[in-house]
Design a protein around this motif. Structure first.
Motif, PDB file in Angstrom:
ATOM      1  N   ASP A   1      42.540  58.422  40.633  1.00  6.14           N
ATOM      2  CA  ASP A   1      42.489  57.246  41.891  1.00  6.14           C
ATOM      3  C   ASP A   1      42.623  55.975  41.124  1.00  6.14           C
ATOM      4  OD1 ASP A   1      41.792  58.994  43.767  1.00  6.14           O
ATOM      5  OD2 ASP A   1      39.635  58.773  43.460  1.00  6.14           O
ATOM      6  N   HIS A   2      42.591  54.897  41.915  1.00  2.80           N
ATOM      7  CA  HIS A   2      42.679  53.681  41.377  1.00  2.80           C
ATOM      8  C   HIS A   2      41.160  52.973  41.662  1.00  2.80           C
ATOM      9  CE1 HIS A   2      46.787  53.220  40.881  1.00  2.80           C
ATOM     10  NE2 HIS A   2      46.957  54.315  41.556  1.00  2.80           N
ATOM     11  N   SER A   3      40.955  51.831  40.858  1.00  6.72           N
ATOM     12  CA  SER A   3      39.751  51.152  41.063  1.00  6.72           C
ATOM     13  C   SER A   3      39.930  49.863  41.068  1.00  6.72           C
ATOM     14  CB  SER A   3      38.894  51.514  39.780  1.00  6.72           C
ATOM     15  OG  SER A   3      37.604  50.982  39.868  1.00  6.72           O
ATOM     16  N   VAL A   4      39.475  48.934  41.946  1.00  4.85           N
ATOM     17  CA  VAL A   4      39.378  47.389  41.933  1.00  4.85           C
ATOM     18  C   VAL A   4      37.966  46.930  41.737  1.00  4.85           C
ATOM     19  CG1 VAL A   4      39.937  45.405  43.312  1.00  4.85           C
ATOM     20  CG2 VAL A   4      41.320  47.707  43.158  1.00  4.85           C
ATOM     21  N   CYS A   5      37.613  45.748  41.155  1.00 12.08           N
ATOM     22  CA  CYS A   5      36.414  45.293  40.776  1.00 12.08           C
ATOM     23  C   CYS A   5      36.621  43.780  41.122  1.00 12.08           C
ATOM     24  CB  CYS A   5      35.888  45.605  39.480  1.00 12.08           C
ATOM     25  SG  CYS A   5      34.528  44.202  39.053  1.00 12.08           S
ATOM     26  N   VAL A   6      35.891  43.268  42.121  1.00 12.95           N
ATOM     27  CA  VAL A   6      35.672  41.656  42.239  1.00 12.95           C
ATOM     28  C   VAL A   6      34.284  41.268  42.085  1.00 12.95           C
ATOM     29  CG1 VAL A   6      36.182  40.037  43.896  1.00 12.95           C
ATOM     30  CG2 VAL A   6      37.511  41.865  43.929  1.00 12.95           C
TER      31      VAL A   6
ATOM     32  N   GLY B   1      25.502  33.115  36.763  1.00 11.84           N
ATOM     33  CA  GLY B   1      26.693  32.829  37.456  1.00 11.84           C
ATOM     34  C   GLY B   1      27.548  33.944  37.880  1.00 11.84           C
ATOM     35  N   ARG B   2      27.862  34.906  37.001  1.00 14.29           N
ATOM     36  CA  ARG B   2      28.472  36.042  37.899  1.00 14.29           C
ATOM     37  C   ARG B   2      27.190  36.980  38.160  1.00 14.29           C
ATOM     38  NH1 ARG B   2      32.567  38.764  33.690  1.00 14.29           N
ATOM     39  NH2 ARG B   2      30.831  38.472  32.044  1.00 14.29           N
ATOM     40  N   VAL B   3      27.079  37.031  39.445  1.00 13.32           N
ATOM     41  CA  VAL B   3      25.859  37.571  40.399  1.00 13.32           C
ATOM     42  C   VAL B   3      26.236  39.199  40.457  1.00 13.32           C
ATOM     43  CG1 VAL B   3      24.468  37.506  42.340  1.00 13.32           C
ATOM     44  CG2 VAL B   3      25.692  35.408  41.305  1.00 13.32           C
ATOM     45  N   LEU B   4      27.283  39.474  41.128  1.00 14.09           N
ATOM     46  CA  LEU B   4      27.399  40.885  41.529  1.00 14.09           C
ATOM     47  C   LEU B   4      28.729  41.489  41.127  1.00 14.09           C
ATOM     48  CD1 LEU B   4      25.931  40.733  45.104  1.00 14.09           C
ATOM     49  CD2 LEU B   4      24.838  42.038  43.174  1.00 14.09           C
ATOM     50  N   SER B   5      29.160  42.730  40.837  1.00 16.69           N
ATOM     51  CA  SER B   5      30.326  43.112  40.605  1.00 16.69           C
ATOM     52  C   SER B   5      30.604  44.123  41.715  1.00 16.69           C
ATOM     53  CB  SER B   5      30.770  44.122  39.394  1.00 16.69           C
ATOM     54  OG  SER B   5      30.660  43.024  38.350  1.00 16.69           O
ATOM     55  N   VAL B   6      31.376  43.975  42.707  1.00 16.40           N
ATOM     56  CA  VAL B   6      31.771  44.851  43.679  1.00 16.40           C
ATOM     57  C   VAL B   6      32.938  45.586  43.590  1.00 16.40           C
ATOM     58  CG1 VAL B   6      32.188  45.208  46.492  1.00 16.40           C
ATOM     59  CG2 VAL B   6      30.927  43.360  45.298  1.00 16.40           C
ATOM     60  N   VAL B   7      32.816  47.052  43.214  1.00 13.55           N
ATOM     61  CA  VAL B   7      33.844  47.969  42.881  1.00 13.55           C
ATOM     62  C   VAL B   7      34.213  48.975  44.045  1.00 13.55           C
ATOM     63  CG1 VAL B   7      34.520  49.664  41.200  1.00 13.55           C
ATOM     64  CG2 VAL B   7      33.044  47.835  40.604  1.00 13.55           C
ATOM     65  N   ALA B   8      35.517  49.172  44.283  1.00 12.78           N
ATOM     66  CA  ALA B   8      36.010  50.071  45.136  1.00 12.78           C
ATOM     67  C   ALA B   8      37.027  51.298  44.462  1.00 12.78           C
ATOM     68  CB  ALA B   8      36.676  49.710  46.254  1.00 12.78           C
ATOM     69  N   LYS B   9      36.826  52.239  45.046  1.00 12.30           N
ATOM     70  CA  LYS B   9      37.697  53.575  44.303  1.00 12.30           C
ATOM     71  C   LYS B   9      38.440  54.260  45.427  1.00 12.30           C
ATOM     72  CE  LYS B   9      36.773  57.974  41.876  1.00 12.30           C
ATOM     73  NZ  LYS B   9      35.979  58.867  41.244  1.00 12.30           N
ATOM     74  N   ALA B  10      39.846  54.610  45.329  1.00  8.51           N
ATOM     75  CA  ALA B  10      40.456  54.981  46.417  1.00  8.51           C
ATOM     76  C   ALA B  10      41.843  55.594  45.645  1.00  8.51           C
ATOM     77  CB  ALA B  10      40.942  53.975  47.577  1.00  8.51           C
TER      78      ALA B  10
END
Length: 334
Positions: A231-236, A284-293
């Motif tokens: 899979d691929h993963s993207v973090c914002v 400053g950096r509050v949350l990391s939102v990560v999706a895997k697909a």
């Protein structure tokens, strides 16, 4: 402690790379202003100046002209951020690569690309990371083998020769030039952030079991390779307005209870609770939102669909993570 010296002391690390013939950007180290300025006067631009271990922020300044370099050198010397490293700017594609090692053997995790600049289009301030994506599309098996043989093998051999070997994680910050030559820009002895949030969801093995095996020197006995997802993963990263400079804390975060998707992970980087058990911003950096697909495109869509559900005053994030990545990689240097 000795193991961490290669991360904390930039000048030691650069000399270590040179000693063990690990490809890195040509450099000089200076603790006096005059020879450093003379180096800058003769250099080609852009030029990279790095502060040593006691420096604030990222410890890296990219100078576009001699005047910028001269001012940066004077600033470093006046504030006792020395020795400094002056190194050539290498144009190429950036990748971070993690391995787990028992001090003798190393097993690779997924590669990742980190979006360091604070604004879209790779502009703005240099940060610790506004997001990341994994794996890196242009890193094929042949290039991975080249990185292993030119960087990780001599790195681990060198650490053993210096009696600095240890078990754990090595993170390499690498630039790959237009001839597919890798250059080691820096090394860390821990997981990167936001790389950890991005690559660990792609590990199918039990991380605790792998790390335990490394800690007792049994990595090669227990694992031929790590079982990595295809899979691929993207973090914002969701940040407070003003980061990486001044920002407000204590902003109410809403929408987290609306997220119910097994392919989404939310990592709390700088949050706290009030007396009503409500979640507030606390940095400053509050949350990391990560999706895997299954594809990077789908992972990117999922992560931004999730971000649309989250709200807090002053919330900012880059809207181009995992988009037109190659264009950014050519410009990136750290």
């Amino acid at each position: 402690i000795a193991f961490s010296k290669i991360e904390k002391n930039k000048s030691f690390a650069k000399k270590f790379f040179h000693k063990y013939k690990i490809p890195t950007a040509p450099f000089g180290t200076y603790d006096k202003e005059a020879p450093a300025i003379e180096h800058a006067r003769k250099a080609k631009y852009p030029l990279v100046i790095k502060f040593d271990s006691r420096s604030p922020g990222s410890g890296t300044i990219i100078c576009e002209s001699f005047n910028e370099a001269k001012n940066a050198i004077t600033f470093c010397m006046n504030n006792l951020y020395k020795p400094i490293i002056i190194e050539d700017f290498i144009i190429g594609r950036h990748v971070t690569f993690h391995v787990i090692t028992d001090g003798y053997n190393a097993l690779p995790l997924s590669s990742a690309y980190v979006y360091k600049k604070s604004e879209e289009g790779n502009s703005g301030y240099l940060t610790e990371g506004m997001g990341a994506s994994a794996p890196v599309s242009y890193l094929d098996e042949q290039l991975e083998e080249k990185i292993a043989h030119k960087i990780f093998f001599p790195l681990i051999d060198g650490l053993n020769s210096e009696k600095m070997s240890s078990c754990g994680v090595l993170k390499a910050n690498i630039i790959i030039d237009d001839k597919d030559n890798p250059y080691l820009i820096g090394i860390n002895v821990s997981f990167g952030d936001p790389e950890a949030q991005t690559i660990l969801p792609l590990l199918n093995d039990d991380l605790f079991a792998v790390m335990y095996s490394a800690s007792i020197g049994a990595l090669s006995d227990d694992y031929e390779f790590l079982n990595l997802s295809e899979d691929h993963s993207v973090c914002v990263n969701l940040i407070s307005s003003g980061y990486p400079n001044k920002f407000k804390k204590g902003q109410l975060i809403e929408g987290l209870d609306e997220i119910d998707d097994d392919s989404i992970l939310i990592f709390h980087a700088a949050t706290t609770k009030n007396i009503y058990e409500e979640t507030l911003t606390n940095g400053g950096r509050v949350l990391s939102v990560v999706a895997k697909a299954a594809t990077q495109h789908r992972a990117r869509d999922l992560v931004y669909e999730t971000i649309d559900l989250i709200r807090f005053d002053g919330m900012k994030y880059r809207k181009d993570i995992a988009k037109q990545r190659v264009l950014e990689e050519v410009k990136d240097i750290k």
